[in-house]
Design an enzyme around this catalytic site. Structure first.
Site, PDB file in Angstrom:
ATOM      1  N   SER A 141     -14.553  81.759  55.352  1.00 33.19           N
ATOM      2  CA  SER A 141     -15.737  80.903  55.560  1.00 33.19           C
ATOM      3  C   SER A 141     -16.999  81.734  55.434  1.00 33.19           C
ATOM      4  O   SER A 141     -17.000  82.935  55.710  1.00 33.19           O
ATOM      5  CB  SER A 141     -15.689  80.290  56.962  1.00 33.19           C
ATOM      6  OG  SER A 141     -16.905  79.630  57.237  1.00 33.19           O
ATOM      7  N   TYR A 154     -14.697  81.967  66.187  1.00 32.60           N
ATOM      8  CA  TYR A 154     -14.483  81.479  64.818  1.00 32.60           C
ATOM      9  C   TYR A 154     -15.115  82.461  63.815  1.00 32.60           C
ATOM     10  O   TYR A 154     -14.464  82.881  62.849  1.00 32.60           O
ATOM     11  CB  TYR A 154     -15.085  80.085  64.652  1.00 32.60           C
ATOM     12  CG  TYR A 154     -14.879  79.490  63.276  1.00 32.60           C
ATOM     13  CD1 TYR A 154     -13.655  78.954  62.903  1.00 32.60           C
ATOM     14  CD2 TYR A 154     -15.912  79.474  62.330  1.00 32.60           C
ATOM     15  CE1 TYR A 154     -13.457  78.413  61.639  1.00 32.60           C
ATOM     16  CE2 TYR A 154     -15.722  78.938  61.060  1.00 32.60           C
ATOM     17  CZ  TYR A 154     -14.499  78.400  60.719  1.00 32.60           C
ATOM     18  OH  TYR A 154     -14.311  77.873  59.461  1.00 32.60           O
TER      19      TYR A 154
HETATM   20  N1  NAP Z   1     -14.603  72.187  56.391  1.00 33.02           N
HETATM   21  C1  NAP Z   1     -15.477  73.161  56.222  1.00 33.02           C
HETATM   22  O1  NAP Z   1     -16.723  72.924  56.123  1.00 33.02           O
HETATM   23  C2  NAP Z   1     -15.019  74.577  56.105  1.00 33.02           C
HETATM   24  C3  NAP Z   1     -15.973  75.542  55.741  1.00 33.02           C
HETATM   25  C4  NAP Z   1     -15.585  76.863  55.634  1.00 33.02           C
HETATM   26  C5  NAP Z   1     -14.263  77.206  55.851  1.00 33.02           C
HETATM   27  N2  NAP Z   1     -13.344  76.238  56.204  1.00 33.02           N
HETATM   28  C6  NAP Z   1     -11.983  76.691  56.451  1.00 33.02           C
HETATM   29  O2  NAP Z   1     -11.108  75.960  55.635  1.00 33.02           O
HETATM   30  C7  NAP Z   1      -9.808  75.909  56.243  1.00 33.02           C
HETATM   31  C8  NAP Z   1      -9.330  74.470  56.249  1.00 33.02           C
HETATM   32  O3  NAP Z   1     -10.209  73.710  57.069  1.00 33.02           O
HETATM   33  P1  NAP Z   1     -10.433  72.155  56.881  1.00 33.02           P
HETATM   34  O4  NAP Z   1     -11.898  71.942  56.881  1.00 33.02           O
HETATM   35  O5  NAP Z   1      -9.628  71.643  55.766  1.00 33.02           O
HETATM   36  O6  NAP Z   1      -9.901  71.641  58.299  1.00 33.02           O
HETATM   37  P2  NAP Z   1      -8.838  70.538  58.706  1.00 33.02           P
HETATM   38  O7  NAP Z   1      -8.958  69.326  57.858  1.00 33.02           O
HETATM   39  O8  NAP Z   1      -8.994  70.393  60.180  1.00 33.02           O
HETATM   40  O9  NAP Z   1      -7.444  71.225  58.374  1.00 33.02           O
HETATM   41  C9  NAP Z   1      -6.969  72.280  59.134  1.00 33.02           C
HETATM   42  C10 NAP Z   1      -5.525  72.514  58.781  1.00 33.02           C
HETATM   43  O10 NAP Z   1      -5.079  73.596  59.610  1.00 33.02           O
HETATM   44  C11 NAP Z   1      -3.852  73.218  60.196  1.00 33.02           C
HETATM   45  N3  NAP Z   1      -3.656  73.850  61.491  1.00 33.02           N
HETATM   46  C12 NAP Z   1      -4.481  73.863  62.558  1.00 33.02           C
HETATM   47  N4  NAP Z   1      -3.898  74.483  63.589  1.00 33.02           N
HETATM   48  C13 NAP Z   1      -2.672  74.890  63.156  1.00 33.02           C
HETATM   49  C14 NAP Z   1      -1.598  75.582  63.733  1.00 33.02           C
HETATM   50  N5  NAP Z   1      -1.620  76.000  65.006  1.00 33.02           N
HETATM   51  N6  NAP Z   1      -0.507  75.826  62.983  1.00 33.02           N
HETATM   52  C15 NAP Z   1      -0.436  75.399  61.698  1.00 33.02           C
HETATM   53  N7  NAP Z   1      -1.407  74.737  61.098  1.00 33.02           N
HETATM   54  C16 NAP Z   1      -2.525  74.479  61.816  1.00 33.02           C
HETATM   55  C17 NAP Z   1      -3.930  71.715  60.344  1.00 33.02           C
HETATM   56  O11 NAP Z   1      -2.614  71.200  60.409  1.00 33.02           O
HETATM   57  P3  NAP Z   1      -1.859  70.685  61.736  1.00 33.02           P
HETATM   58  O12 NAP Z   1      -2.915  70.268  62.706  1.00 33.02           O
HETATM   59  O13 NAP Z   1      -1.014  69.576  61.232  1.00 33.02           O
HETATM   60  O14 NAP Z   1      -1.068  71.861  62.193  1.00 33.02           O
HETATM   61  C18 NAP Z   1      -4.628  71.321  59.061  1.00 33.02           C
HETATM   62  O15 NAP Z   1      -3.686  71.176  58.035  1.00 33.02           O
HETATM   63  C19 NAP Z   1      -9.996  76.500  57.649  1.00 33.02           C
HETATM   64  O16 NAP Z   1      -9.566  77.836  57.661  1.00 33.02           O
HETATM   65  C20 NAP Z   1     -11.498  76.449  57.868  1.00 33.02           C
HETATM   66  O17 NAP Z   1     -11.922  77.450  58.762  1.00 33.02           O
HETATM   67  C21 NAP Z   1     -13.694  74.947  56.334  1.00 33.02           C
END
Ligand code: NAP
Length: 249
Positions: A141, A154
């Site tokens: 990120s 984070y």
């Molecule tokens: N959205 C943004 O603006 C943004 C920006 C920069 C970086 N990111 C990064 O992108 C990545 C994906 O984020 P997203 O925005 O797509 O969020 P999201 O929709 O909340 O997805 C998060 C994923 O992580 C999984 N997860 C969470 N806790 C877990 C655990 N204990 N074990 C296994 N899986 C787990 C969830 O699956 P389950 O809950 O089913 O386990 C889900 O599939 C993250 O690393 C986030 O930090 C996001």
């Protein structure tokens, strides 16, 4: 005849929603067989059912259980063949109150965002180095650029992930294995729902997935997506500490 897929078999950790789900959909559409990994098996099974027949398999896994990773990898390999792509898109970013200092919450964030990434990337590195090929993608990120008031653990987890991936990239540079660091800016996913992100600066999960796979296909890189966020990170890094600590960002 359609072009053969860039990768034959992929493991996408964090495939049950958001960016990971979008990456899995794009991979499956391009002909890559995909192992969908996360905790919520119901969502993973629904996703698998929506993909072309035989394109996906499901593994329920908690990212905090790093010891289970070799067995999960083994079972995917037995079913689909040798994974040549790992995408670690798992992450959590719980809200942290202004007067909250919770070790339990911080530990959870580090276990999921960082230690889980290490467990999966180490396993991938070991196997891909032996095979002499493969691609490891870590979704980090822009938040790793500075320690911000709102999300201390984070930001820490992402900065540490960047350093870990850089080390892996340097170790594997001459071994035929690409290590890709992706640093997204704002992406519309369940993680960012309700945060009031500015719409004009926010991309969809599918667009983010498209950029991730495009960069990953080019080989070892460390990039912000979209690229403009690299400029934002540069500016953030240049703000002197005495100024930064007066800001609320
Ligand atoms: N959205 C943004 O603006 C943004 C920006 C920069 C970086 N990111 C990064 O992108 C990545 C994906 O984020 P997203 O925005 O797509 O969020 P999201 O929709 O909340 O997805 C998060 C994923 O992580 C999984 N997860 C969470 N806790 C877990 C655990 N204990 N074990 C296994 N899986 C787990 C969830 O699956 P389950 O809950 O089913 O386990 C889900 O599939 C993250 O690393 C986030 O930090 C996001």
């Amino acid at each position: 005849m359609p072009a053969p897929p860039r990768w034959k078999v992929a493991i996408v950790v964090g495939a049950s929603s958001g960016i990971g789900e979008a990456v899995a959909r794009r991979l499956a559409a391009s002909g890559t067989r995909v192992a969908l990994v996360a905790r919520r098996g119901d969502l993973l099974r629904a996703l698998a059912a929506s993909l072309p027949a035989g394109a996906a398999t499901v593994r329920e896994h908690d990212g905090r259980d790093g010891g289970a990773v070799p067995a999960v990898w083994e079972s995917v390999e037995a079913e689909l063949g040798r994974p040549d792509l790992l995408v670690y898109a798992t992450g959590i970013m719980p809200a942290v109150g202004p007067r909250e200092y919770s070790f339990a919450k911080d530990r959870d964030i580090v276990e999921v965002n960082l230690l889980g990434a290490m467990a999966w990337c180490d396993e991938a590195a070991l196997r891909m180095e032996s095979a002499g090929s493969g691609t490891i993608v870590g979704v980090s990120s822009v938040a790793g650029a500075r320690g911000r008031v709102g999300f201390p653990a984070y930001c820490t987890s992402k900065a540490a992930m960047d350093t870990f991936l850089e080390s892996l990239r340097n170790r594997l540079a001459r071994k035929g294995v690409d290590v890709v660091t992706i640093r997204p800016g704002y992406v519309a996913t369940p993680m960012t729902e309700g945060l009031g992100l500015p719409a004009r600066a926010t991309i969809s999960a599918d667009r983010c997935a498209e950029l991730i796979l495009r960069h990953a296909a080019r080989g070892s890189v460390d990039v912000h997506v979209p690229r403009l966020w690299g400029l934002v990170a540069l500016v953030l890094r240049m703000i002197p500490s005495f100024v930064f600590r007066r800001l609320t960002i």
